[in-house]
Structure formats: C-alpha cells, structure tokens
Motif scaffolding. Structure first.
Motif, PDB file in Angstrom:
ATOM      1  N   ARG A  20       0.838  -1.208   0.000  1.00 39.70           N
ATOM      2  CA  ARG A  20       0.000   0.000   0.000  1.00 39.70           C
ATOM      3  C   ARG A  20       0.872   1.257   0.000  1.00 39.70           C
ATOM      4  NH1 ARG A  20      -3.383  -1.319   3.627  1.00 39.70           N
ATOM      5  NH2 ARG A  20      -2.053  -0.765   5.369  1.00 39.70           N
ATOM      6  N   THR A  24       0.817   3.882  -3.156  1.00 39.76           N
ATOM      7  CA  THR A  24       0.395   5.276  -3.008  1.00 39.76           C
ATOM      8  C   THR A  24       1.546   6.240  -3.326  1.00 39.76           C
ATOM      9  OG1 THR A  24       0.771   5.209  -0.621  1.00 39.76           O
ATOM     10  CG2 THR A  24      -1.470   4.799  -1.389  1.00 39.76           C
ATOM     11  N   THR A  29      -3.441   3.684  -8.385  1.00 46.59           N
ATOM     12  CA  THR A  29      -4.662   3.285  -7.683  1.00 46.59           C
ATOM     13  C   THR A  29      -4.689   1.771  -7.520  1.00 46.59           C
ATOM     14  OG1 THR A  29      -5.985   2.982  -9.684  1.00 46.59           O
ATOM     15  CG2 THR A  29      -5.942   5.218  -8.722  1.00 46.59           C
TER      16      THR A  29
END
Length: 138
Positions: A20, A24, A29
C-alpha cells in the motif's frame, strides 16, 4: 496454545502495508495495480490488509509493477537494504536518482558536497567510496 487459523499473520499484514505504501507513493490506484498484475482492485485491497495471502510470484509482479526492490516489501528490509535500494523506496528518491544520473560530474560533486553537509560527513558511511565513485565517473 494453538494458532488461530483465521488470525492475520503479522508478516502478511506487513507485506500488505508495504505494498500500500509503495502503491500510493507511486501514485497508482488499487484498480491500476490490480489491472497490471491481473487481479481485481478488491483483491489488491485484501492483499494490502493482509486478509488474503499473496503468493511469491504475485509479490514479484507487484514489486516489478511498482518498480521497487523485492526485499523492500518484507519485514526488516529497511535495516538490511542497501542505500541505493532504500533511496528507491523513499518519496522523491527515484526522481533524485534520475536527476543525479542526468547531471554532469561537476554537478554531482556539488550536490554530494551539499548532501553530506546536511547530514554531517561523519554520518555518511560510504564517503570514501563515494569519492572513488566520483573519480571513476569523470
């Protein structure tokens, strides 16, 4: 004490959190990552939460897609990763590396001098090696 088969393994949770963070930082996405690695965005969500384990081959796909060292996704990698690998995982690190490569040797020397002054020359463990690399790059 038996292990709870429904409990999320801390390593799975860590790998998911690192995915994650890297996703990011790269401005990607969940849908884009999922499409690139061949899964749905819901599956990416489950990987990132650690609720679904991610296979070794899928971790390699994720690392390649996000252009990060594979080792950076695993626990303990921060202390074990080489400085160049660590730089690639930091926000702005890739851009800094690309700019550094595009510079002239004189510009590289100037930037390196400024950077070592910021942190203190004694904290740059590879300073003698950096001087050798600078001389070799001319």
């Amino acid at each position: 004490m038996p292990l709870d088969p429904d409990a999320i393994d801390p390593v799975d949770r860590h790998v998911g959190a690192r995915i994650r963070e890297e996703r990011t930082a790269a401005g990607v996405t969940q849908s884009q990552l999922g499409e690139a690695i061949g899964v749905t965005f819901q599956q990416v969500q489950k990987y990132e939460r650690g609720t679904n384990r991610i296979s070794a081959s899928m971790i390699v796909r994720v690392a390649n897609t996000l252009n990060v060292p594979l080792v950076s996704l695993f626990p303990g990698s921060g202390a074990q990763a080489a400085p160049a690998e660590t730089l690639a995982t930091l926000k702005g690190g890739r851009q800094l590396a690309e700019a550094f490569v595009a510079m002239t040797p004189r510009q590289r020397d100037a930037l390196l001098s400024v950077a070592t002054e910021f942190v203190g020359a004694d904290k740059v463990a590879s300073a003698p090696r950096a001087a050798t690399l600078r001389a070799a790059s001319r």
